[in-house]
Design an enzyme around this catalytic site. Sequence first.
Site, short mmCIF file in Angstrom:
data_model
loop_
_atom_site.label_atom_id
_atom_site.label_comp_id
_atom_site.label_asym_id
_atom_site.label_seq_id
_atom_site.Cartn_x
_atom_site.Cartn_y
_atom_site.Cartn_z
N GLY A 155 5.95 -23.31 -33.06
CA GLY A 155 6.23 -22.31 -34.09
C GLY A 155 6.24 -22.92 -35.46
O GLY A 155 6.29 -24.15 -35.62
N PRO A 156 6.20 -22.08 -36.50
CA PRO A 156 6.24 -22.59 -37.87
C PRO A 156 7.55 -23.31 -38.15
O PRO A 156 8.54 -23.14 -37.43
CB PRO A 156 6.11 -21.31 -38.73
CG PRO A 156 5.58 -20.27 -37.80
CD PRO A 156 6.07 -20.62 -36.44
N PRO A 157 7.59 -24.12 -39.19
CA PRO A 157 8.85 -24.81 -39.53
C PRO A 157 9.95 -23.82 -39.89
O PRO A 157 9.70 -22.80 -40.54
CB PRO A 157 8.45 -25.69 -40.73
CG PRO A 157 6.97 -25.81 -40.67
CD PRO A 157 6.47 -24.55 -40.05
N GLY A 158 11.15 -24.13 -39.47
CA GLY A 158 12.29 -23.32 -39.85
C GLY A 158 12.57 -22.12 -38.97
O GLY A 158 13.44 -21.31 -39.29
N HIS A 189 0.04 -2.99 -62.12
CA HIS A 189 0.27 -3.30 -60.70
C HIS A 189 1.10 -2.21 -60.03
O HIS A 189 0.76 -1.73 -58.93
CB HIS A 189 1.01 -4.64 -60.58
CG HIS A 189 0.15 -5.84 -60.81
ND1 HIS A 189 -1.04 -6.07 -60.14
CD2 HIS A 189 0.31 -6.89 -61.67
CE1 HIS A 189 -1.57 -7.21 -60.56
NE2 HIS A 189 -0.76 -7.73 -61.49
N ASP A 204 -3.89 -13.40 -60.13
CA ASP A 204 -4.33 -12.19 -59.44
C ASP A 204 -5.80 -12.30 -59.03
O ASP A 204 -6.17 -11.91 -57.91
CB ASP A 204 -4.14 -10.96 -60.34
CG ASP A 204 -2.68 -10.74 -60.70
OD1 ASP A 204 -1.82 -11.12 -59.90
OD2 ASP A 204 -2.41 -10.18 -61.78
N HIS A 243 0.72 -5.18 -68.10
CA HIS A 243 0.15 -5.81 -66.91
C HIS A 243 0.94 -5.41 -65.65
O HIS A 243 0.35 -4.96 -64.65
CB HIS A 243 0.15 -7.33 -67.09
CG HIS A 243 -0.52 -8.07 -65.99
ND1 HIS A 243 -1.84 -8.50 -66.05
CD2 HIS A 243 -0.06 -8.47 -64.77
CE1 HIS A 243 -2.15 -9.12 -64.93
NE2 HIS A 243 -1.09 -9.13 -64.13
N GLU A 244 2.25 -5.57 -65.70
CA GLU A 244 3.06 -5.25 -64.52
C GLU A 244 3.09 -3.75 -64.26
O GLU A 244 3.16 -3.33 -63.10
CB GLU A 244 4.48 -5.79 -64.69
CG GLU A 244 4.57 -7.30 -64.86
CD GLU A 244 3.94 -8.05 -63.70
OE1 GLU A 244 3.94 -7.52 -62.56
OE2 GLU A 244 3.42 -9.16 -63.93
N THR A 301 14.78 -26.36 -33.00
CA THR A 301 15.87 -27.32 -32.74
C THR A 301 17.18 -26.60 -32.47
O THR A 301 17.99 -27.06 -31.66
CB THR A 301 16.01 -28.28 -33.94
OG1 THR A 301 14.74 -28.87 -34.21
CG2 THR A 301 17.01 -29.37 -33.64
#
Length: 603
Positions: free
Chosen positions: A181-184, A407, A479, A403-404, A188
């Site tokens: 699996g991915p880290p974290g 979006h 972007d 700009h925002e 463990t």
Amino acid sequence: MVFVLLLSRAHNPAGTALTYSAFLGKVEAGQVRTVDIDDKGSVNGKLKDGRAFTTRIPTALGNTGLAQQLRAKNVDVTASSSEGGSWVGLLAAVLLPLLLLGALFLWTGRQAARTLTGGLSGIGRSRAKIIEAERPTTRFDDVAGYEGVKQEISEIVDFLRHPERYAVVGAQGPRGVLMVGPPGTGKTLIARAVAGEAAVPFLSVTGSAFVEMFVGVGASRVRDLFDEARKRAPSIIFIDEIDAVGSRRGGIRLGGNDEREQTLNQLLAEMDGFDQSSGIVVLAATNRPEALDPALLRPGRFDRHVTVPLPNQAERAAILAVHARGKKPGPDVDWDVVARATPGFSGADLANLLNEAAIHAVRAGNTVISAQDLDDARDRVLLGRRESSNALLPEERQAVAVHESGHALVAALCEHADPVAKVTILPSGPVLGATEQLPEAERHLYTEGYLNDLLAVRLGGRAAELVIFGEGSTGAADDLAGATQIAGRMVRDFGLSPALGPIGYATTGTPHRFGDEAPGEALHRPYSEQTQRLIDEEIARLVRDAEQRATTLLRDHRAALERLAALLTTRETVDGAVVHDVLRRQPAASPDHHESGPEADRS
């Protein structure tokens, strides 16, 4: 030397040195109380006032009647021999240093022997942490979600506890379980829960603990590890980060890591031994399964491969509740809302999020963690620290707001786009503003419509700049890079290009999110230069169409775009409800509004 000096002082008490004539005078005056005379003529005595004195009798004068004088003055006379004191001093001066030197040599020899036997032979001993009596307090109840993983591991523990139940059916226990699996994601943590749940010895070691600078040490440590496990059988061996020792072996090459390959060969031999009833199960974890040697992954060694993926929304809520133990969340905190706002977060990310929220609460002077603290902590984790000193110029502030707003409005107008949660123009880390979208549910498949909407939302900021200002800016660099990456995967991997057809040139590995590409992909292209040119043309077409679509949407809703930009300039941060409210209050567009070009909009 110090001891001899002290001994001489003990045998020669300090006192006032008198001449023999002065001594006789004090005797005649009746001032002497006691004297001690040895066979060498040395006299030690005390006066009646308590003072001590020393003197010597001149033996060359013979008997001068000193004894009669001392008797007449009632002086207490004692005699002693100087031989005993000299022998004591000689023994102390000679034997004691010899004894000290002998003790020093003995201690040094034992230390050297311990280093030689225990040190050099201890190099080949495994550095496994053996857990038998004092088990960890972590249990399966402390691991939120991952019911399938816990079921797989629970069967291993149950087999070691009750092997006779499986022997009745003729079932053989698995030799190894590999967690990938991915880290974290808690691999463990699951191993610690196994150690807490199991009623058998648990030997824990990391893959890097096998390899040293000495040749043959790794293989020796593997042998010692399995020997310790056999002595305590049934038992469980946990190898964390097994890719450090079990990496893929190469062919005949110069400069190969022979020591690592010997360690791997010994591990393979131990896991595939002749003794099938040893009662040893190997539990391993890695986040790089592609780097493992195929011999490790075959049945008979690691029989089961358990995937520990990133948690879904329900599992994230449960993980947050587990990590919140010992913390004080406020009454306005809803773990389901926080879980929905953290897609793609691992268990370690969620623990870090709660810790950042607790730090933010303390910094704000609060005694509980509020929902705002969690929201600010999430922004810090995703975007970075707020840059209060990074003041924008008025025209830059207006450009970021436009700009925002672009979006946010394109995301609200697209059918398949994720809902807008928050829009801000406060600088955080390297970004000057952000538009946050939260998915309504966990997605596992992405349709072509969703990907096209995703491209349009990515280019909504640049389209808003073109509509309002008539020109673009450098603020759309990230972007454009993200949109180009998404379009590239649509063309190469997903076969969503009519010109290229249903052909997929999949990248190496399985990215977890769109936009993630394997490093070095451009170096290994399984297609010709002509195909590459066609791919580049299709990528440019998809990005250009997405920009045109976003520009058209924003021109049709220019009034809403200007109103939202004004609100952002004033408030700096608005939520998704404000975006929808601005769209609902938009007046009808004029007929000639669609014919206005960029120059007219800018004027």
